[in-house]
Design an enzyme around this catalytic site. Structure first.
Site: not given
Length: 925
Positions: A315, A318, A351-352
């Site tokens: 997806g 990071e 999230h990242e």
């Protein structure tokens, strides 16, 4: 090895890990390698190291890396100078290299006449190089290793790989991008490719003038070279692990803003899609500001780039200062994208950016504790988006993550959140629902247990104490100990480590059984496990933070269950008690005696007396308890009848999530009549709610997502009003040549109806080919895979594998979606078998993409014949081609459970559905 001895071993390994002050990874000393004959290098000489993990004799301090990708020949050259600190006298440096041609290797000593040649030995099985020196490298000294290398840009999605896209005029353009997590930095440059070998990086990238280059840090200057090449010099990075290094050479354009803390945020995309970046840019600015304030630790870099890569397996990633995403995870068009697109993009950015602290600033010592990165980032998605974007209603969706994790964690082939791993494929397998979703759910449980304020104090303490270092589980628990006073807890001072070790060092989760006897509530716990082997449940004990409400009090009461059995006392007798309030805990509950009938009666008469999360958790728990024989199927089906009055997204989707798989199992046994009865029952249950949906984009995010789900379900299940509306809208849309504006949330139902005939399918495929909007392409792709046209389904999978029109990155989704199609499940299984070796090369052995296809294609099979066929294929594999993958064991278990369920409960289900048909008026819908 018993579970008890395994737990002791894990604890010992953590206690014996090298100190953080030494900044060294767990590894082995050279004198350890005396018991077995050495491996053989590619040149026939003995290779001087026989461990998968690197030795501790040297560690990197600083990399000076030059990379030159050629986007015409699709290869690259490079040179790296690595400053290494020697910790023990040695003449050999062991580091990683994978499929790189090493042209030159030399050593520069701090005192000496100049550079000295190094002998290079390669051991491809471990992706290792041995650099052998004629002089002794002395402990305490810093040396410089210089290497020149070359390789082709990878055809996979990892390492330094090529990506491509077509412009609106049809021109094919290439770019080069990196994906190093978990063990692929070694495929781009020789390095010490383990997370604890942190170092600084100074990167230079050569490119043509028509391209730009990006890396973790800002560009400080560009130098013109002979032949028209340009060389970008980037600032020196902070101290970080190899898997976070990133660079891109492309023709991307960008948009930028600055956060209130002075960090420059830029979003990069292919030129034709740059107008779809504004939403992501604004979301990233808001979220990075939130994390800056929440963690009270300034983001340490001057910039944060977000890049949409046309070919991307996962997806997002990071990489520190240069996060990379699928285009669908970053690009948004307000006129084309749906409510779920808006939610999904915001969540993946959250999230990242959370990783910039959890994972990048503080990194797990080794991949066994990957959950410290991924569980925290998944958890922080919900915390951050709930505060920064309350309109997205993320709390409506957290529950689903826990149910997804429990589905995997209920199998004997599950693994502890913290698990010992060594090989690259074992490491890849850690990127699963246990590390991500279970990790997030146990953190959510701990936060609820400690209070959000105390939890925040503890994690900030953890981040500050271990900044730029590597950690293990115990460092987190120590940081969270003694952060608050628990007024409800009357025992000794809470030991967070003792509690949480029971959730991270053993697999599975508890089933808490509750029996109400007057004012007494009798409690017991056991492992919830779908296998029928009692020995698999022995030796498991959790410290369970219980929460409960009763018919007499909406106040959330708490009790820490630390033993196998216990009793708590209520102030008065009650009609019902509901444990695990809002599903804040990672456990299931079984209500003995009159417990389930009392809760069922409550739902049928006054379901809003419980929260929507409580209702969803009751639906999940009662159907899961049928699987393990704790309750009869009647009990679950009786409770499900209340769903005719339900309107909230989580209980509705959970109800569908428990009921739909039942007719999917019947599909695999060709039980057409019974299957149709089950489908009719589900449609009747939700008929009123489906009929109340409008074919618009109105309402809140949760209302819009529920509408999309229900109208698609109604259309696929041939509910006449849905079929009529979807068919009419598709005809209008097609007559406009796809130019008519369709409400985005209902377009999947419309496309699915259109894909039922060959002409409609072909029209959709052409629209897919030419669309610039990833959200539209995603919905068309899903609709095409729902089609009953078998030859089109086969074509769809082949097109995805080819990668010309449909990107190969989407192949796992396509194969899984086709396997859910009653006309396609056999096609998907045959496709997976016939292309297995191509798939594991493209997507990497052990990756989430491969495991998702294995389990997704097979986990609805329900016959012995299918199980034998699956065993026959996977049993024929070698270790190198996946024989030992955990997902294969999960597949066997899931099919066996399906067979057991059908054999045990099918007669009862048949009787229930027969009753419904003959006495429909008796049922209260």
């Amino acid at each position: 090895m018993t579970m008890c001895s395994l737990l002791v071993l894990v604890l010992l390994l953590e206690l014996l890990a090298p100190s953080l002050g030494a900044q060294l990874p767990e590894g082995h000393n050279e004198e350890d390698n005396v018991s077995s004959p050495p491996p053989i290098a590619t040149n026939g000489q003995p290779f001087p190291w026989d461990q998968m993990r690197l030795p501790e004799t040297v560690s990197p301090v600083h990399y000076y890396l030059l990379i030159h990708p050629n986007l015409t020949s699709l290869d690259f050259t490079g040179a790296v100078r690595i400053e290494v600190q020697v910790h023990k006298d040695t003449s050999t440096i062991i580091l990683h290299s994978k499929a790189l041609q090493i042209a030159k290797a030399e050593l520069l000593a701090p005192e000496g006449p100049g550079s000295l040649p190094l002998q290079v030995l390669e051991y491809p099985a471990f992706h290792q190089l041995a650099l052998v020196s004629n002089v002794l490298l002395v402990s305490g000294w810093v040396y410089e290793v210089r290497l020149e290398f070359s390789a082709n840009l990878s055809d996979s999605f990892h390492g330094f790989y090529k990506s491509s896209y077509r412009t609106t005029s049809g021109e094919l353009r290439f770019l080069a991008s990196t994906q190093f997590e978990a063990t692929s930095a070694r495929a781009a440059f020789p390095c010490f490719d383990e997370p604890a070998f942190k170092a600084n990086y100074t990167i230079q990238i050569r490119r043509e003038a028509r391209h730009i280059a990006l890396s973790n840090m800002p560009k400080v200057k560009t130098v013109e070279l002979p032949g028209g090449l340009l060389e970008d010099h980037f600032d020196t990075s902070v101290k970080m692990s190899t898997y976070l290094v990133a660079f891109i050479v492309s023709d991307f354009l960008s948009v930028s803003k600055t956060t209130s803390h002075g960090v420059k945020i830029s979003v990069y995309a292919v030129p034709d899609k740059i107008d779809q970046t504004e939403f992501a840019l604004n979301a990233a600015v808001k979220l990075l500001d939130f994390y800056d304030d929440y963690f009270d630790i300034p983001y340490p870099l001057p910039k944060q780039d977000l890049a949409a890569i046309p070919d991307f397996q996962s997806g997002a990633m990071e990489n520190w200062g240069l996060t990379t995403y699928r285009e669908s995870g970053l690009l948004f068009d307000s006129s084309k994208s749906s409510a779920s697109d808006k939610l999904g993009i915001t969540m993946v950015i959250a999230h990242e950016l959370a990783h910039q602290w959890f994972g990048n600033l503080v990194t797990m010592q080794w991949w066994n504790d990957l959950w410290l990165n991924e569980g925290f980032a998944k958890f922080m998605e919900f915390v951050s988006v709930n505060i920064t974007n309350p309109e997205l209603q993320v709390n409506d969706f957290f529950l689903g993550k826990c149910f997804e994790a429990m589905e995997v964690d209920s199998l004997s082939s599950s693994h502890p959140v913290s698990s010992q791993v060594e090989t690259p494929s074992q490491i890849q397998e850690m990127f699963d629902d246990v590390s991500y979703d279970k990790g997030a759910c146990i953190l959510h449980m701990l936060r609820d247990f400690l209070t959000p304020e105390a939890f925040k104090i503890g994690i900030v303490r953890y981040l500050r104490r271990y900044s730029y270092q590597n950690t293990v589980n115990t460092h987190l628990w120590d940081s969270l100990t003694n952060v608050s006073v628990h007024k409800w807890f009357s025992g000794d001072q809470l030991d967070v480590r003792a509690i949480m070790d029971t959730w991270t060092l053993q697999e599975g989760f508890p089933l808490v059984t509750v029996e109400l006897r007057g004012r007494q509530v009798r409690l017991s716990q056991e492992r919830y496990l779908k296998t029928h082997d009692p020995s698999q449940k022995e030796g498991f004990l959790w410290q369970v933070p219980l929460t409960y409400i009763t018919s007499s009090s909406n106040t959330v009461h708490r009790f820490l269950l630390q033993t196998k059995t216990d009793v708590l006392y209520l102030p008065e007798e009650v009609v019902w008690v509901k444990f695990n309030v809002d599903m804040s805990g990672y456990y299931m509950v079984h209500y003995e005696g009159d417990g389930w009938p009392s809760l069922t009666s409550l739902l049928l008469t006054n379901h809003t007396a419980l929260s929507s999360n409580d209702r969803a958790s009751l639906i999940n728990n009662v159907f899961q308890l049928v699987s393990v024989g704790k309750v009869g199927l009647d009990t679950a089906l009786d409770l499900s009848l209340y769903l005719s009055k339900e309107t909230e997204i989580m209980p509705v989707t959970q109800g569908l999530g428990e009921l739909v798989p039942l007719y999917k199992l019947m599909e695999k046994r060709d039980m057409v009549a019974l299957e149709n009865q089950m489908k009719d029952f589900i449609v009747d249950l939700f008929r009123d709610l489906i009929d109340r949906q409008t074919w618009t984009d109105e309402g809140s995010v949760s209302e819009r997502m529920l509408r999309s789900y229900l109208l698609l379900f109604g259309s696929v299940r041939n509910h006449p009003p849905c079929v009529a509306n979807a068919t009419q809208l598709f005809k209008k849309w097609r007559a406009s040549d796809g130019n008519m504006s369709l409400p985005s949330d209902i377009s999947l139902a419309v496309f699915a109806m259109g894909a039922r005939d060959p002409e409609g399918w072909d029209f959709l495929f052409e629209k897919y080919r030419h669309s610039l909007h990833t959200s539209v392409k995603s919905r068309i792709k899903s609709a095409l895979s729902i089609s009953p046209l078998q030859h089109k389904l086969q074509s769809l999978m082949e097109q995805s594998l080819g990668g010309e029109v449909m990107k190969t990155q989407d192949l796992p989704h396509v194969v899984i979606s086709v396997s859910r199609n009653p006309k396609g499940y056999k096609l998907a299984w045959d496709f997976l078998r016939h292309n297995w070796h191509t798939l594991i090369k493209k997507f990497d052995l052990g990756s989430h993409s491969v495991s998702g296809m294995v389990t997704g294609v097979t986990n609805q099979y329900s016959t012995r014949e299918m199980l034998d066929e699956v065993r026959g294929f996977f049993g024929s594999l070698s270790e190198e081609t996946g024989a030992g993958l955990r997902c294969i064991q999960q597949t066997y278990e899931s099919i066996e459970e399906n067979i057991r369920w059908m054999d045990q409960h099918l007669p009862r289900l048949q009787f229930f559905l027969l009753q419904r048909m003959t006495c429909f008026s008796c049922l209260c819908f």
